[in-house]
Design a protein around this motif. Sequence first.
Motif, PDB file in Angstrom:
ATOM      1  N   ASN A   1       0.830  -1.198   0.000  1.00  0.00           N
ATOM      2  CA  ASN A   1       0.000   0.000   0.000  1.00  0.00           C
ATOM      3  C   ASN A   1       0.867   1.251   0.000  1.00  0.00           C
ATOM      4  O   ASN A   1       1.818   1.360   0.786  1.00  0.00           O
ATOM      5  CB  ASN A   1      -0.908   0.012   1.234  1.00  0.00           C
ATOM      6  CG  ASN A   1      -1.844  -1.172   1.256  1.00  0.00           C
ATOM      7  OD1 ASN A   1      -2.762  -1.273   0.464  1.00  0.00           O
ATOM      8  ND2 ASN A   1      -1.597  -2.100   2.175  1.00  0.00           N
ATOM      9  N   PHE A   2       0.548   2.182  -0.895  1.00  0.00           N
ATOM     10  CA  PHE A   2       1.218   3.471  -0.993  1.00  0.00           C
ATOM     11  C   PHE A   2       0.275   4.537  -0.433  1.00  0.00           C
ATOM     12  O   PHE A   2      -0.903   4.570  -0.807  1.00  0.00           O
ATOM     13  CB  PHE A   2       1.471   3.857  -2.451  1.00  0.00           C
ATOM     14  CG  PHE A   2       2.330   2.917  -3.247  1.00  0.00           C
ATOM     15  CD1 PHE A   2       3.614   3.298  -3.619  1.00  0.00           C
ATOM     16  CD2 PHE A   2       1.865   1.676  -3.671  1.00  0.00           C
ATOM     17  CE1 PHE A   2       4.408   2.463  -4.393  1.00  0.00           C
ATOM     18  CE2 PHE A   2       2.649   0.834  -4.443  1.00  0.00           C
ATOM     19  CZ  PHE A   2       3.927   1.234  -4.802  1.00  0.00           C
ATOM     20  N   THR A   3       0.780   5.414   0.410  1.00  0.00           N
ATOM     21  CA  THR A   3       0.005   6.572   0.851  1.00  0.00           C
ATOM     22  C   THR A   3       0.827   7.833   0.622  1.00  0.00           C
ATOM     23  O   THR A   3       1.962   7.935   1.097  1.00  0.00           O
ATOM     24  CB  THR A   3      -0.369   6.477   2.341  1.00  0.00           C
ATOM     25  OG1 THR A   3      -1.144   5.298   2.569  1.00  0.00           O
ATOM     26  CG2 THR A   3      -1.187   7.693   2.778  1.00  0.00           C
ATOM     27  N   PHE A   4       0.248   8.788  -0.108  1.00  0.00           N
ATOM     28  CA  PHE A   4       0.851  10.104  -0.305  1.00  0.00           C
ATOM     29  C   PHE A   4      -0.042  11.141   0.384  1.00  0.00           C
ATOM     30  O   PHE A   4      -1.254  11.196   0.119  1.00  0.00           O
ATOM     31  CB  PHE A   4       0.943  10.457  -1.790  1.00  0.00           C
ATOM     32  CG  PHE A   4       1.766   9.514  -2.611  1.00  0.00           C
ATOM     33  CD1 PHE A   4       3.122   9.755  -2.819  1.00  0.00           C
ATOM     34  CD2 PHE A   4       1.205   8.387  -3.199  1.00  0.00           C
ATOM     35  CE1 PHE A   4       3.890   8.887  -3.601  1.00  0.00           C
ATOM     36  CE2 PHE A   4       1.961   7.517  -3.969  1.00  0.00           C
ATOM     37  CZ  PHE A   4       3.307   7.767  -4.167  1.00  0.00           C
TER      38      PHE A   4
ATOM     39  N   LEU B   1      -5.815  -6.615 -16.899  1.00  0.00           N
ATOM     40  CA  LEU B   1      -6.016  -7.141 -15.552  1.00  0.00           C
ATOM     41  C   LEU B   1      -5.510  -6.128 -14.526  1.00  0.00           C
ATOM     42  O   LEU B   1      -4.397  -5.588 -14.658  1.00  0.00           O
ATOM     43  CB  LEU B   1      -5.277  -8.471 -15.386  1.00  0.00           C
ATOM     44  CG  LEU B   1      -5.705  -9.592 -16.331  1.00  0.00           C
ATOM     45  CD1 LEU B   1      -4.796 -10.809 -16.163  1.00  0.00           C
ATOM     46  CD2 LEU B   1      -7.165  -9.973 -16.095  1.00  0.00           C
ATOM     47  N   LYS B   2      -6.292  -5.908 -13.500  1.00  0.00           N
ATOM     48  CA  LYS B   2      -5.991  -4.854 -12.530  1.00  0.00           C
ATOM     49  C   LYS B   2      -4.910  -5.302 -11.551  1.00  0.00           C
ATOM     50  O   LYS B   2      -4.955  -6.402 -11.006  1.00  0.00           O
ATOM     51  CB  LYS B   2      -7.264  -4.481 -11.765  1.00  0.00           C
ATOM     52  CG  LYS B   2      -7.171  -3.190 -10.974  1.00  0.00           C
ATOM     53  CD  LYS B   2      -8.553  -2.778 -10.490  1.00  0.00           C
ATOM     54  CE  LYS B   2      -8.536  -1.422  -9.816  1.00  0.00           C
ATOM     55  NZ  LYS B   2      -9.904  -0.982  -9.446  1.00  0.00           N
ATOM     56  N   ILE B   3      -3.933  -4.410 -11.318  1.00  0.00           N
ATOM     57  CA  ILE B   3      -2.894  -4.660 -10.321  1.00  0.00           C
ATOM     58  C   ILE B   3      -2.908  -3.617  -9.207  1.00  0.00           C
ATOM     59  O   ILE B   3      -2.254  -3.798  -8.182  1.00  0.00           O
ATOM     60  CB  ILE B   3      -1.486  -4.678 -10.955  1.00  0.00           C
ATOM     61  CG1 ILE B   3      -1.182  -3.342 -11.641  1.00  0.00           C
ATOM     62  CG2 ILE B   3      -1.336  -5.849 -11.925  1.00  0.00           C
ATOM     63  CD1 ILE B   3       0.268  -3.149 -12.004  1.00  0.00           C
ATOM     64  N   SER B   4      -3.665  -2.530  -9.416  1.00  0.00           N
ATOM     65  CA  SER B   4      -3.660  -1.444  -8.435  1.00  0.00           C
ATOM     66  C   SER B   4      -4.963  -0.665  -8.506  1.00  0.00           C
ATOM     67  O   SER B   4      -5.443  -0.333  -9.586  1.00  0.00           O
ATOM     68  CB  SER B   4      -2.481  -0.491  -8.708  1.00  0.00           C
ATOM     69  OG  SER B   4      -2.522   0.626  -7.840  1.00  0.00           O
TER      70      SER B   4
ATOM     71  N   LEU C   1      -1.049  -2.280  -4.461  1.00  0.00           N
ATOM     72  CA  LEU C   1      -0.239  -2.902  -5.507  1.00  0.00           C
ATOM     73  C   LEU C   1      -0.202  -4.397  -5.227  1.00  0.00           C
ATOM     74  O   LEU C   1       0.410  -4.851  -4.253  1.00  0.00           O
ATOM     75  CB  LEU C   1       1.178  -2.331  -5.527  1.00  0.00           C
ATOM     76  CG  LEU C   1       2.061  -2.809  -6.682  1.00  0.00           C
ATOM     77  CD1 LEU C   1       1.484  -2.385  -8.032  1.00  0.00           C
ATOM     78  CD2 LEU C   1       3.484  -2.274  -6.531  1.00  0.00           C
ATOM     79  N   LEU C   2      -0.891  -5.157  -6.068  1.00  0.00           N
ATOM     80  CA  LEU C   2      -0.954  -6.611  -5.892  1.00  0.00           C
ATOM     81  C   LEU C   2       0.345  -7.245  -6.357  1.00  0.00           C
ATOM     82  O   LEU C   2       0.676  -7.190  -7.537  1.00  0.00           O
ATOM     83  CB  LEU C   2      -2.128  -7.187  -6.680  1.00  0.00           C
ATOM     84  CG  LEU C   2      -3.533  -6.713  -6.282  1.00  0.00           C
ATOM     85  CD1 LEU C   2      -4.572  -7.263  -7.248  1.00  0.00           C
ATOM     86  CD2 LEU C   2      -3.857  -7.125  -4.854  1.00  0.00           C
TER      87      LEU C   2
ATOM     88  N   VAL D   1      -8.375  -9.326 -11.781  1.00  0.00           N
ATOM     89  CA  VAL D   1      -7.103  -8.885 -11.222  1.00  0.00           C
ATOM     90  C   VAL D   1      -5.993  -9.887 -11.502  1.00  0.00           C
ATOM     91  O   VAL D   1      -6.241 -11.040 -11.866  1.00  0.00           O
ATOM     92  CB  VAL D   1      -7.223  -8.658  -9.696  1.00  0.00           C
ATOM     93  CG1 VAL D   1      -8.205  -7.539  -9.396  1.00  0.00           C
ATOM     94  CG2 VAL D   1      -7.639  -9.946  -8.981  1.00  0.00           C
ATOM     95  N   THR D   2      -4.762  -9.433 -11.300  1.00  0.00           N
ATOM     96  CA  THR D   2      -3.600 -10.313 -11.382  1.00  0.00           C
ATOM     97  C   THR D   2      -2.535  -9.794 -10.437  1.00  0.00           C
ATOM     98  O   THR D   2      -2.645  -8.673  -9.901  1.00  0.00           O
ATOM     99  CB  THR D   2      -3.044 -10.383 -12.821  1.00  0.00           C
ATOM    100  OG1 THR D   2      -2.078 -11.428 -12.906  1.00  0.00           O
ATOM    101  CG2 THR D   2      -2.407  -9.064 -13.239  1.00  0.00           C
ATOM    102  N   ASN D   3      -1.504 -10.590 -10.219  1.00  0.00           N
ATOM    103  CA  ASN D   3      -0.361 -10.205  -9.389  1.00  0.00           C
ATOM    104  C   ASN D   3       0.827  -9.835 -10.266  1.00  0.00           C
ATOM    105  O   ASN D   3       1.091 -10.493 -11.278  1.00  0.00           O
ATOM    106  CB  ASN D   3       0.055 -11.366  -8.483  1.00  0.00           C
ATOM    107  CG  ASN D   3      -0.873 -11.565  -7.303  1.00  0.00           C
ATOM    108  OD1 ASN D   3      -1.181 -10.614  -6.582  1.00  0.00           O
ATOM    109  ND2 ASN D   3      -1.313 -12.798  -7.091  1.00  0.00           N
ATOM    110  N   ILE D   4       1.568  -8.799  -9.859  1.00  0.00           N
ATOM    111  CA  ILE D   4       2.720  -8.396 -10.672  1.00  0.00           C
ATOM    112  C   ILE D   4       3.882  -9.388 -10.543  1.00  0.00           C
ATOM    113  O   ILE D   4       4.828  -9.322 -11.333  1.00  0.00           O
ATOM    114  CB  ILE D   4       3.199  -6.967 -10.352  1.00  0.00           C
ATOM    115  CG1 ILE D   4       3.767  -6.877  -8.937  1.00  0.00           C
ATOM    116  CG2 ILE D   4       2.093  -5.966 -10.566  1.00  0.00           C
ATOM    117  CD1 ILE D   4       4.464  -5.555  -8.677  1.00  0.00           C
TER     118      ILE D   4
END
Length: 247
Positions: free
Chosen positions: A81-84, A124-127, A144-145, A182-185
């Motif tokens: 997880n990113f937090t700005f 496919l979604k990664i984020s 971010l998966l 979804v998918t994983n990077i």
Amino acid sequence: MLCINNPYTDAWFNLAAEEYFLHSFQENVFMLWQNEPSVIIGKHQNVWAEVNMDFVRDHRIKVVRRYSGGGAVYHDAGNLNFTFIENSDNADFNKYLIQIQKFLREIGINAEADERRGLNIDGLKISGSAQCIHKKRVMYHATLLYSTDLLSLNAALTSLPTQQNDVTSPRLLYVKSVRSPVTNIKEYVPDNMQISNLKELIMNYFLKNETNNKIYIFSEKDLSAIKQLSRNKYSTSDWNFNASYLK
């Protein structure tokens, strides 16, 4: 900007930490963090319409309502997880999305953005991301998966039809999640890259993003305030399930 490599994995604590830095700090903040298995719902969502309550109960998965809007997401140790959080008179949330895209390109991943500021590889979604504004401070956070348990993700985020009428709040209109495949990077990076390696790359990237960026470690004052906010708000049934504040 203060760069925080947050070592805590309790979802109540981490959601409280975001609100604490948004409300109580003046400095810009970047925080990288992970949660134990949890479902994080948007501020304006009906938990009964978003979450498979039987599954999360049986698997002891926390359900936590976040401060920002948007849809429901699943977190586990395979998700970052990113937090700005920044001071701004004119919020430009796309710039944070672009920063994440630039980082991903550095490790060989070309991710495309969608209209909801999600990131996708081959459709496919990664984020996924969400954002909010408090006074003159903005917060943008994104998932971010990397190696998330996708079976658990899909199970936890598939609400049971029998739950649809189990609404404990007078609010009639809720934000509904938009489901995406979804998918994983991990499928797109070298086999020897572990999530710990990825975290190190991310921290170094954002630490060096600006010359005045520096590492920040939680102080005892921070920990005390965050834990109090976690106890009083983010761990409570009223906040997470009843949503009685939404009227």
